[in-house]
Design a protein around this motif. Sequence first.
Motif, PDB file in Angstrom:
ATOM      1  N   ASN A 118       0.829  -1.206   0.000  1.00 30.08           N
ATOM      2  CA  ASN A 118       0.000   0.000   0.000  1.00 30.08           C
ATOM      3  C   ASN A 118       0.865   1.259   0.000  1.00 30.08           C
ATOM      4  OD1 ASN A 118      -2.691  -1.080   0.000  1.00 30.08           O
ATOM      5  ND2 ASN A 118      -2.341  -1.753   2.111  1.00 30.08           N
ATOM      6  N   PHE A 119       2.142   1.080  -0.360  1.00 31.38           N
ATOM      7  CA  PHE A 119       3.086   2.208  -0.399  1.00 31.38           C
ATOM      8  C   PHE A 119       3.773   2.266  -1.764  1.00 31.38           C
ATOM      9  CE2 PHE A 119       2.538   0.995   3.998  1.00 31.38           C
ATOM     10  CZ  PHE A 119       2.435   2.213   4.663  1.00 31.38           C
ATOM     11  N   ALA A 120       3.038   1.923  -2.824  1.00 29.87           N
ATOM     12  CA  ALA A 120       3.632   1.865  -4.166  1.00 29.87           C
ATOM     13  C   ALA A 120       4.175   3.215  -4.622  1.00 29.87           C
ATOM     14  CB  ALA A 120       2.595   1.354  -5.169  1.00 29.87           C
ATOM     15  N   GLY A 121       3.563   4.322  -4.166  1.00 29.78           N
ATOM     16  CA  GLY A 121       3.996   5.644  -4.597  1.00 29.78           C
ATOM     17  C   GLY A 121       5.356   6.053  -4.080  1.00 29.78           C
ATOM     18  N   PHE A 122       5.902   5.286  -3.137  1.00 27.97           N
ATOM     19  CA  PHE A 122       7.228   5.613  -2.599  1.00 27.97           C
ATOM     20  C   PHE A 122       8.349   4.961  -3.395  1.00 27.97           C
ATOM     21  CE2 PHE A 122       4.390   6.678   0.790  1.00 27.97           C
ATOM     22  CZ  PHE A 122       4.983   7.763   1.408  1.00 27.97           C
ATOM     23  N   PHE A 123       7.990   4.016  -4.280  1.00 27.62           N
ATOM     24  CA  PHE A 123       9.012   3.464  -5.167  1.00 27.62           C
ATOM     25  C   PHE A 123       9.010   4.306  -6.435  1.00 27.62           C
ATOM     26  CE2 PHE A 123      10.944   0.682  -8.282  1.00 27.62           C
ATOM     27  CZ  PHE A 123      12.005   0.152  -7.552  1.00 27.62           C
ATOM     28  N   GLN A 124      10.035   5.151  -6.565  1.00 26.53           N
ATOM     29  CA  GLN A 124      10.079   6.151  -7.628  1.00 26.53           C
ATOM     30  C   GLN A 124      11.308   5.895  -8.509  1.00 26.53           C
ATOM     31  OE1 GLN A 124       9.878   9.990  -5.636  1.00 26.53           O
ATOM     32  NE2 GLN A 124       8.116   9.340  -4.405  1.00 26.53           N
ATOM     33  N   PRO A 125      11.120   5.273  -9.663  1.00 28.61           N
ATOM     34  CA  PRO A 125      12.243   4.885 -10.528  1.00 28.61           C
ATOM     35  C   PRO A 125      13.173   6.029 -10.912  1.00 28.61           C
ATOM     36  CG  PRO A 125      10.209   3.840 -11.266  1.00 28.61           C
ATOM     37  CD  PRO A 125       9.822   4.842 -10.217  1.00 28.61           C
ATOM     38  N   ASP A 126      12.674   7.269 -10.928  1.00 28.97           N
ATOM     39  CA  ASP A 126      13.520   8.400 -11.313  1.00 28.97           C
ATOM     40  C   ASP A 126      14.356   8.938 -10.154  1.00 28.97           C
ATOM     41  OD1 ASP A 126      12.525   8.288 -13.879  1.00 28.97           O
ATOM     42  OD2 ASP A 126      10.926   9.726 -13.494  1.00 28.97           O
ATOM     43  N   ALA A 127      14.141   8.419  -8.950  1.00 26.91           N
ATOM     44  CA  ALA A 127      14.874   8.897  -7.784  1.00 26.91           C
ATOM     45  C   ALA A 127      16.307   8.374  -7.796  1.00 26.91           C
ATOM     46  CB  ALA A 127      14.168   8.462  -6.504  1.00 26.91           C
ATOM     47  N   ALA A 128      17.189   9.065  -7.084  1.00 33.55           N
ATOM     48  CA  ALA A 128      18.565   8.606  -6.992  1.00 33.55           C
ATOM     49  C   ALA A 128      18.637   7.280  -6.249  1.00 33.55           C
ATOM     50  CB  ALA A 128      19.420   9.657  -6.288  1.00 33.55           C
ATOM     51  N   LEU A 129      17.786   7.135  -5.252  1.00 30.90           N
ATOM     52  CA  LEU A 129      17.714   5.887  -4.493  1.00 30.90           C
ATOM     53  C   LEU A 129      16.265   5.643  -4.118  1.00 30.90           C
ATOM     54  CD1 LEU A 129      19.147   3.550  -2.913  1.00 30.90           C
ATOM     55  CD2 LEU A 129      19.184   5.081  -0.945  1.00 30.90           C
ATOM     56  N   THR A 130      15.784   4.440  -4.354  1.00 31.26           N
ATOM     57  CA  THR A 130      14.411   4.116  -3.976  1.00 31.26           C
ATOM     58  C   THR A 130      14.326   2.645  -3.601  1.00 31.26           C
ATOM     59  OG1 THR A 130      12.085   4.345  -4.641  1.00 31.26           O
ATOM     60  CG2 THR A 130      13.625   3.552  -6.310  1.00 31.26           C
ATOM     61  N   MET A 131      13.367   2.305  -2.772  1.00 24.85           N
ATOM     62  CA  MET A 131      13.236   0.919  -2.343  1.00 24.85           C
ATOM     63  C   MET A 131      11.805   0.633  -1.912  1.00 24.85           C
ATOM     64  SD  MET A 131      14.763   0.848   1.552  1.00 24.85           S
ATOM     65  CE  MET A 131      14.040  -0.777   1.795  1.00 24.85           C
TER      66      MET A 131
END
Length: 591
Positions: free
Chosen positions: A303-316
Amino acid sequence: MTTAFRFRRPIQVAAALVLALGALATRPAFAEAAEDQAADQTAPAAAPGELKTVAVVAVSSYNQLIGDVGFMGSLADRPELGQMIEGTIALFTQGKGLNGIDKTKPWGVILQTDGQQFLPVACLPVTDLNQVLGIAQGFGAKTQDTPDGGKQIDLPNGKSIFVKTGTGWAFLAQSANSLEHLPADPQAALGDLVTNYDLGARISVQNVPATYRQLAVGAMKSGMEQGLQRKEGEDDATYEGRRKMAEAQMQQVERMVNEIDDITFGWAVDSKQQQTFLDFTYRFVADSKMAKQIASYDKPHTNFAGFFQPDAALTMNFASKADPQLIKEDMEQFRAMIDTMRKQAEKAIDEENDLPDQTSRDALKGAMNDFLDAAQATIEAGQMDGGAAVVLHPDSLTVVAGFLVKQPEKFESGLKKIAEVGAKEPDFGGVQWNAANHAGINFHTMSVPVPEDQEDARKMLGDKVDVAVGIGTDSVYVAIGRDNMDAINKAIDASRAEPNKEVKPFELSLALGPIMETAAANGKEEDQESLQAIAELLNNTAQGRDHIRITGQFIANGLRYRIEAEEGVLRAIGKGVSEAQKKAQEAQKPN
């Protein structure tokens, strides 16, 4: 227990088994001692003569390797790398190259056991054994025929290698005994390792005789006992907590030794996808307790899909859901770990000289216990879910994160206790309680001064770093840096737009481009030219394919972790080496 936490145990098991097998395969006296040590074990060993494959190391064909090396070299601005390796081999073999070797087939080492001894055999694909022996003779080795129709190669150092041939294969071993039982089809024995990887290795744990599995467990127990010596100044409660945690960990490791079916390592180059990757895979025996636990995770959803951001320098992101009844045994270990953490943290707080008074110490202890209570309640419920992203530019830094928390009120309570301590600091502006609300999430905000001597941090964060903590009904959110509230609100909205989204149990992605761009703008002056060259290369040629990813994925009865690097990373490595060589050459020039 989380899948990331489980990752450490199979590595320990694999390391112990590799050490045990390596010693046992080369030192018969040690093997005899191991058999005496475990003579009272009730687990039956394989009957003598019943061959089982314990381990396999496989290398793809020479042609495949050279092709992949050439591809890697082309990305790293070294297109001649494959030819350089072939030239080195030709030089090393006095111009003979690999004559007599079939360059279209894989190579490998197969370790078998009959339950009593280990029989390692190297499998070399050949078209002409005499040409291969000629290469060895060029280094001073002498060959002679053996009574069984094989060959014996006597090396200049006094050691010997024994050789037998099969259809298209030469089998090599340090002992003639190892050649008494040869694989009928080496290519089939090397199996999917050479299909999937350039270099692969697999340990079939359940084919290791029980005697030696217990030896591995004994070695780990011995190491644990050595580490459990009471430390100077350690009180009884801390020592007892540490002892219980170590014993719980050891019980889980022993269970894994008995339930892991096989462990596989593999490295490959994927020229089609223009990337390289490293896999670590482990599978449990079907219907074992560990296999049932893995199966209970099912397909992870977040329920936290919006926090995985492919354009970010680091995401998880991470997500897993298990049956609490199936992880009860693991919880004992986890509780012991939490208790030890509490005691260690309380001791560290008591010894902290910078705290103004005992009231502050007590408040920090209370906050720490509140946070640990929330973490414990969440993990004991068997569900983990969360995500985070770091957005990085030369002049800004923003971090957003969201997590499932079963007792968010405990987290809020801990925050208030920390604020009480912070209020005694002259530069702390205090917390703005209930400063904002978005989608039912209540946010508390604060601004923390950035020290004047931290010039680089001030470029990206400003004189003060903005921090916001959001408390939901079963979640906690954190936002740090420039435009933090706008960033966290967008992540929350994006998550609400894709509820219960199916994801991998774990994924971490690091983009090299924005990191190098920021490093070039804010790094040391003497390094800026090289860093800028790498940043420009990534911007001009990688086209967004500049990621390093770590992913975890459930498979039948097990889990696979993969580390992969895209083409931009490989290009950056080549450019970095080139820039380092250029700097070294310039440094050698006379002034």
